[in-house]
Structures are given as C-alpha cells and as structure tokens.
Motif scaffolding. Structure first.
Motif, mmCIF file in Angstrom:
data_model
loop_
_atom_site.group_PDB
_atom_site.id
_atom_site.type_symbol
_atom_site.label_atom_id
_atom_site.label_comp_id
_atom_site.label_asym_id
_atom_site.label_seq_id
_atom_site.Cartn_x
_atom_site.Cartn_y
_atom_site.Cartn_z
ATOM 1 N N PHE A 273 0.863 -1.187 0.000
ATOM 2 C CA PHE A 273 0.000 0.000 0.000
ATOM 3 C C PHE A 273 0.897 1.234 0.000
ATOM 4 O O PHE A 273 1.157 1.831 1.035
ATOM 5 N N GLU A 274 1.368 1.618 -1.179
ATOM 6 C CA GLU A 274 2.388 2.669 -1.270
ATOM 7 C C GLU A 274 1.805 4.064 -1.434
ATOM 8 O O GLU A 274 2.423 5.044 -1.010
ATOM 9 N N LYS A 275 0.614 4.212 -2.005
ATOM 10 C CA LYS A 275 0.148 5.546 -2.397
ATOM 11 C C LYS A 275 -1.108 6.053 -1.676
ATOM 12 O O LYS A 275 -1.332 7.248 -1.623
ATOM 13 N N GLY A 276 -1.941 5.192 -1.162
ATOM 14 C CA GLY A 276 -3.181 5.645 -0.531
ATOM 15 C C GLY A 276 -2.927 6.426 0.747
ATOM 16 O O GLY A 276 -1.881 6.296 1.390
ATOM 17 N N ASP A 277 -3.899 7.262 1.145
ATOM 18 C CA ASP A 277 -3.796 8.034 2.388
ATOM 19 C C ASP A 277 -3.783 7.093 3.589
ATOM 20 O O ASP A 277 -4.473 6.064 3.611
ATOM 21 N N ILE A 278 -3.008 7.494 4.609
ATOM 22 C CA ILE A 278 -2.881 6.679 5.827
ATOM 23 C C ILE A 278 -3.112 7.555 7.058
ATOM 24 O O ILE A 278 -2.643 8.700 7.117
ATOM 25 N N VAL A 279 -3.825 7.010 8.021
ATOM 26 C CA VAL A 279 -3.951 7.606 9.350
ATOM 27 C C VAL A 279 -3.509 6.568 10.366
ATOM 28 O O VAL A 279 -3.919 5.407 10.293
ATOM 29 N N VAL A 280 -2.633 6.971 11.295
ATOM 30 C CA VAL A 280 -2.198 6.098 12.381
ATOM 31 C C VAL A 280 -2.765 6.652 13.683
ATOM 32 O O VAL A 280 -2.574 7.835 13.999
ATOM 33 N N LEU A 281 -3.488 5.813 14.426
ATOM 34 C CA LEU A 281 -4.104 6.217 15.692
ATOM 35 C C LEU A 281 -3.186 5.840 16.854
ATOM 36 O O LEU A 281 -2.747 4.689 16.961
ATOM 37 N N VAL A 282 -2.880 6.800 17.726
ATOM 38 C CA VAL A 282 -2.003 6.560 18.873
ATOM 39 C C VAL A 282 -2.579 7.220 20.116
ATOM 40 O O VAL A 282 -3.413 8.124 20.033
ATOM 41 N N ASP A 283 -2.098 6.765 21.271
ATOM 42 C CA ASP A 283 -2.437 7.433 22.526
ATOM 43 C C ASP A 283 -1.255 7.306 23.477
ATOM 44 O O ASP A 283 -0.168 6.843 23.084
ATOM 45 N N GLU A 284 -1.464 7.683 24.727
ATOM 46 C CA GLU A 284 -0.380 7.713 25.711
ATOM 47 C C GLU A 284 0.138 6.316 26.078
ATOM 48 O O GLU A 284 1.176 6.200 26.735
ATOM 49 N N SER A 285 -0.546 5.250 25.653
ATOM 50 C CA SER A 285 -0.094 3.889 25.917
ATOM 51 C C SER A 285 0.564 3.245 24.693
ATOM 52 O O SER A 285 0.969 2.085 24.756
ATOM 53 N N SER A 286 0.668 3.972 23.610
ATOM 54 C CA SER A 286 1.389 3.482 22.423
ATOM 55 C C SER A 286 2.885 3.668 22.673
ATOM 56 O O SER A 286 3.335 4.780 22.937
ATOM 57 N N ALA A 287 3.651 2.574 22.603
ATOM 58 C CA ALA A 287 5.055 2.663 23.025
ATOM 59 C C ALA A 287 5.969 1.837 22.135
ATOM 60 O O ALA A 287 5.533 0.968 21.380
ATOM 61 N N SER A 288 7.265 2.165 22.215
ATOM 62 C CA SER A 288 8.343 1.373 21.634
ATOM 63 C C SER A 288 8.147 1.152 20.129
ATOM 64 O O SER A 288 8.224 2.105 19.354
ATOM 65 N N ALA A 289 7.891 -0.086 19.692
ATOM 66 C CA ALA A 289 7.734 -0.368 18.265
ATOM 67 C C ALA A 289 6.589 0.431 17.656
ATOM 68 O O ALA A 289 6.642 0.799 16.472
ATOM 69 N N SER A 290 5.546 0.726 18.442
ATOM 70 C CA SER A 290 4.447 1.569 17.955
ATOM 71 C C SER A 290 4.944 2.969 17.622
ATOM 72 O O SER A 290 4.495 3.600 16.662
ATOM 73 N N GLU A 291 5.877 3.460 18.433
ATOM 74 C CA GLU A 291 6.427 4.793 18.214
ATOM 75 C C GLU A 291 7.398 4.799 17.034
ATOM 76 O O GLU A 291 7.499 5.803 16.319
ATOM 77 N N ILE A 292 8.088 3.692 16.826
ATOM 78 C CA ILE A 292 8.969 3.596 15.663
ATOM 79 C C ILE A 292 8.143 3.645 14.380
ATOM 80 O O ILE A 292 8.454 4.396 13.446
ATOM 81 N N LEU A 293 7.066 2.863 14.331
ATOM 82 C CA LEU A 293 6.241 2.829 13.126
ATOM 83 C C LEU A 293 5.537 4.165 12.890
ATOM 84 O O LEU A 293 5.611 4.726 11.785
ATOM 85 N N SER A 294 4.877 4.698 13.914
ATOM 86 C CA SER A 294 4.149 5.961 13.729
ATOM 87 C C SER A 294 5.115 7.107 13.470
ATOM 88 O O SER A 294 4.858 7.977 12.622
ATOM 89 N N GLY A 295 6.269 7.120 14.149
ATOM 90 C CA GLY A 295 7.258 8.181 13.932
ATOM 91 C C GLY A 295 7.875 8.114 12.553
ATOM 92 O O GLY A 295 8.133 9.146 11.913
ATOM 93 N N CYS A 296 8.113 6.903 12.073
ATOM 94 C CA CYS A 296 8.668 6.710 10.732
ATOM 95 C C CYS A 296 7.693 7.224 9.671
ATOM 96 O O CYS A 296 8.085 7.936 8.733
ATOM 97 N N ILE A 297 6.417 6.878 9.807
ATOM 98 C CA ILE A 297 5.391 7.342 8.861
ATOM 99 C C ILE A 297 5.275 8.866 8.904
ATOM 100 O O ILE A 297 5.139 9.523 7.866
ATOM 101 N N GLN A 298 5.383 9.445 10.105
ATOM 102 C CA GLN A 298 5.323 10.901 10.235
ATOM 103 C C GLN A 298 6.560 11.559 9.621
ATOM 104 O O GLN A 298 6.450 12.548 8.878
ATOM 105 N N ASP A 299 7.732 11.013 9.899
ATOM 106 C CA ASP A 299 8.975 11.620 9.413
ATOM 107 C C ASP A 299 9.071 11.598 7.888
ATOM 108 O O ASP A 299 9.661 12.505 7.284
#
Length: 544
Positions: A273-299
C-alpha cells in the motif's frame, strides 16, 4: 546459591571490566567488594539465607538504578513473558471467564483441540484431570497451569452443559494455540480500511498481510492503522510493517549506544500500500515499536498521526541469558527515527518518578488540552519531505490532537467495570439467550455471518430494563449509585454491553466495530480520511 549462577555473574562482571572499561567506572576493587560481601554473608550471617533470592535481589538492585527498562526476569517468568510475542502457546484452545467460581467457556479457538472434540461456548468446565475447579475460588493462573501443557499430551475434563443432566467427559489432546496480534480488520466505508494491531509479534506480518489483501480486495483506498494501547514488541516486525506502506530502502530507524555501533534498519521489498492516504491512531499507551512505526510514517510525511502524545520509549534492550534460565534485559542503545530524533522521554534526573509520567500528564491537563504540551527548541527536528517541525525527547506528538473524553467515562462506570458487574451481566445474558441469539443472527452460518452481524448492528439494543438490572447488580456489589454519572455513562454502558455480547457471539473484530463508535480518536481519524481538507491541514507545517 546456585554455584553456576554465581560463577557466571562473576564472569559477567569480569567481562564488563575487561571489555567496556573505557565506558564504565567498574574497577577490580569493585568486583572484590561484591565477592567479599557474598562470602561474608554466606560464612558469617546470623540466619539461614536464601542465597538464590539474595542474588536475584542484587541483580534487580543494580539494574533498576540504571534506567527504567533494564530488567531481570526470573526463570519462571521467561516463558510467560515470551508467549505473546512468540504468537503461540500450548494448551486446549479455549477462551474462558470465571463466573461465580466456575470456568465458563466463552469461545473455542477455531480448529483448536477443544473445538475438535466438541467443547462448546457456554460449557462449564467442572473437573480437570479429576481435580475439582468449580466452587474452589482458584486463580486464573492456577487454572491455566492445569489446562496448558506440552503439545500431544492429554487432559481430561468434565463439562456441565445447559440442557444436559449429567457431566460430559472429554479427552483433549493439547496442541499449539495461536495468539493473534491483529484484533480487528474491516471496511469502515466503501473506501476506508481499518486494522487494529495490539502488539508487534512473530506472527503480526502474516496476519497484517492477510488483512491488507482482504481489505484491498474490498476496494480499500485509504487505511487506518490503530496502535492505541499497543505497547510494542519486536523491532523487526515494525520494520516489516513499515515496508508495507513505504518504498524500499527508506530508513525506518537506527540504534546507537556508547558500547554499541550504529545499526540501521531500512524498508525491504515492494509495499502493498504505497500511495493511498494513511492515518495512524495513537495514545499515551502506544510505546516502543508503535512509536517507531508511527514516527517513521510521520517523518517521511507518509500519513497523519491522530490521537495523543505517545508513551516515549526509545531504548533498546538486549536479552542476556543466565545459566539457570533467567535473563537480563539490558539497555544497550537508543532508537532514532528517520528525522534524527529519539522519542525516549527523560529519566536520568528523576528515575523513581519515571512511571508517574502519565499521571503527571493528566494533572498538567496535557491529555485534555494540546496547549498544555510544550517542547524545547533544542529538540526540534523536521520531516524529510515537507520539512514540518517535529520533536524528540518524549514520544510522538500527533499531527491532529484528540483530547481525552472524560464525560462518559465516569467514576460510576469505572466501578461497575472494576467490580465485574458489566462482564457478569454479559455472561449471564449470553448464557441464557445464546441459542436464540445464534439463530436470530445466523452466527453459525459462515456464508451469512457478515449479514447476521449487520442485522445485529441495526436491530439489537440494550433495554432500560437491562440497565436497571445492571444498576441492581451494582448495588449488590456496593457500587455507590450516582444518577448524574449513570445518565452520563448510559450510552457508553449500552454500547459496551452490546460490543461484549458481539465478541462472545462472533469475535473481537466485531467488538471493535461497535466500540469504535465511542472512540473519539477513531472518529477523528475517519473524519480526516473522509475530509481531504482536514487531511491536508494535518499534513501542513504547524508551529508548536
């Protein structure tokens, strides 16, 4: 004390002294102090000493003063800790709840040992290998020890079934039981697909790929990846998941420490899924690998992060096995995501209060008000394509902030849940009406399963009479009634009860399809994908 363990620990200290002395202050004199102390205690102490426990405590004392995530894990806890990430365990394959000191089967794992011999949802397991487990107030952990065991070994159970006068005997041959890391996947509307990931385990990618292919076949154009309450897991799984939505050879994360050279992880293969829009849902309990994935998508400016600031864990732990089967999980490096930022929140100046951070965020109003969150300019970084400002030093800050909803989640609702009132109501309700519910909503007909669930969504409701029964059950459990809080939480309680009934009849995916209607983060994520202007606004540079 286990002599092998003592020798190994001595060698461990010696290796630390000889190999990394440049980065530590450990001296030969320090090692002599440890050895002399252990000798003095074993030779002269006034009472008998449990030396195994003493050395465990010593290791814990050393590690807990290093950082918040270096841990000693005793032998008996190692297997239990690894099971969720390994994605399997060995047992009989049932989901159960204790109901008035009786084990009630909620579901049998499809294709598992219990289903094969004829165990059904609603059955009550009374005996395990001629040992009574009903009416004796056994802990769940003790019951699981009796039901679990090596693949291929038998366990004999006696079951009480509604409508059958005598106990039914079953011989179940234990097998490998999967633990799923994808809770839910479904189409929100004709364009938006949704996948809920609860952990990053060995099996996550197989599950994720299966879910993605199914959603794409149903016409998915945009994707929601839900990482709320996801505490992380295997780094390699996060890298593989990032590879599903980013081009090959894109940096996902790198790690580096004083004694550890830089190690880089990049995306591999062709993305599903290279081109479609993406939303990643996170909260204060999202940690470690969740932060790597969401941070990578954001960066990489690949998608929107929606929710609240994540936990803030960016430390790498290396498992070091000890001869008795215990392990040390030692922090060896920090993670850095593509923009160069580390998401680890500070701990060195206030290690004891590290775990109180979420409470402090609440007290500061950060969970309710975005303006309460501030980052120093020294931690400012920029995304790689659109040069949006992002910050390190304390989790991933979402592109669209969603405040914590404190109106429906009242003290009265929390107490009902804590006293097991809601769960007991569901267990009783389903047990009494299972046959009629399964017939009405065609639960057992695989071809009509989706149609039956849609009918359930449209027609099933919790009545006011049901709510009165819940209130009465709360009174019996000494949950103090508050009419205002009851009315504030009423719609949430009804929705939660409906979702729990759906989970019992179908699976956890149906539970989330219902409960997500009460989740503000989910609703904002859907809105962002349905409203292109809101999506573009979230992706635009923003001052903080």
């Amino acid at each position: 004390m286990n002599i092998i363990k003592r020798i190994f620990i001595g060698l461990l200290f010696m290796e630390a002294f000889t190999c990394v002395n440049a980065s530590t202050s450990l001296t030969y004199s320090d090692m002599q102090k440890i050895q002399t102390t252990m000798y003095a205690i074993s030779r002269y102490y006034v009472d008998t000493v449990n030396t195994d426990q003493m050395i465990d405590n010593a290791i814990n004392g050393i590690l807990e003063n290093l950082d918040p995530h270096s841990k000693y894990i005793p032998k008996q806890e190692v297997q239990r800790m690894n099971e969720p990430l390994d994605g399997k365990f060995e047992g009989i394959g049932v989901m159960f709840q204790m109901m008035k000191d009786t084990l009630l089967v909620i579901q049998t794992i499809s294709g598992g040992p219990s289903e094969k011999v004829g165990i059904r949802a609603g059955d009550r397991i009374v005996y395990v290998n001629d040992t009574t487990i009903a009416g004796v107030k056994m802990q769940n952990t003790d019951i699981m020890k009796k039901l679990r065991g090596p693949k291929g070994t038998p366990v004999h159970v006696k079951v009480l079934r509604r409508g059958v006068k005598e106990l039914i005997d079953f011989k179940i041959i234990r097998d490998i039981i999967p633990i799923y890391s994808i809770d839910a996947s479904y189409m929100v509307d004709k364009n938006i697909g949704y996948i809920k990931v609860n952990k990053f385990s060995e099996t996550t990618m197989d599950e994720f790929n299966t879910a993605m292919k199914k959603l794409l076949s149903q016409g998915m154009k945009s994707l929601i990846i839900d990482l709320q309450d996801n505490g992380g897991g295997y780094l390699n799984t996060a890298v593989k998941l990032a590879s599903c939505v980013l081009p090959a050879n894109n940096l996902v994360v790198y790690s580096e420490g004083v004694a550890q050279p830089r190690e880089t992880f990049t995306t591999i293969g062709s993305p599903l899924f290279e081109k479609g829009d993406i939303v990643v849902l996170v909260d204060e309990s999202s940690a470690s690998a969740s932060e790597i994935l969401s941070g990578c998508i954001q960066d990489w400016d690949r998608g929107l992060i929606v929710g609240r600031r994540t936990f803030g864990k960016g430390l790498v732990q290396k498992p070091i096995p000890l001869p008795d089967g215990s392990i040390i999980r030692l922090t060896t490096a920090q993670y850095y995501i593509p923009s160069g930022r580390c998401v680890q929140r500070p701990y060195k100046d206030n290690l004891k209060d590290y775990n109180k951070d979420l409470i402090e965020r609440y007290n500061r109003g950060e969970l309710m008000h975005e303006d309460s969150i501030s980052f120093p300019d020294s931690l400012k970084y920029y995304t790689l394509k659109q040069k949006r400002p992002v910050y390190g030093g304390g989790g991933i800050m979402p592109d669209i902030f969603v405040p914590l909803d404190t109106t429906k989640y009242t003290k009265y609702h929390r107490n009902l849940a804590a006293k097991n009132v809601l769960n007991d109501f569901v267990l009783n309700y389903v047990e009494k009406k299972r046959s009629s519910l399964e017939a009405t909503y065609q639960v057992k007909d695989e071809k009509k399963k989706e149609e039956g669930f849609k009918l359930f969504l449209q027609t099933f409701d919790i009545t006011d009479d049901d709510m009165n029964k819940i209130k009465e059950a709360g009174d019996k459990e000494k949950v103090e009634f508050d009419e205002e809080q009851f009315n504030n939480s009423k719609s949430l309680i009804k929705k939660q009860i409906k979702a729990m009934i759906a989970r019992d009849l179908w699976d956890v995916s149906e539970y989330y399809q219902i409960m997500n209607d009460e989740n503000p983060i989910y609703k904002k994520g859907v809105e962002a994908l349905q409203n292109k202007d809101l999506y573009k606004k979230g992706m635009a540079p923003k001052k903080r």
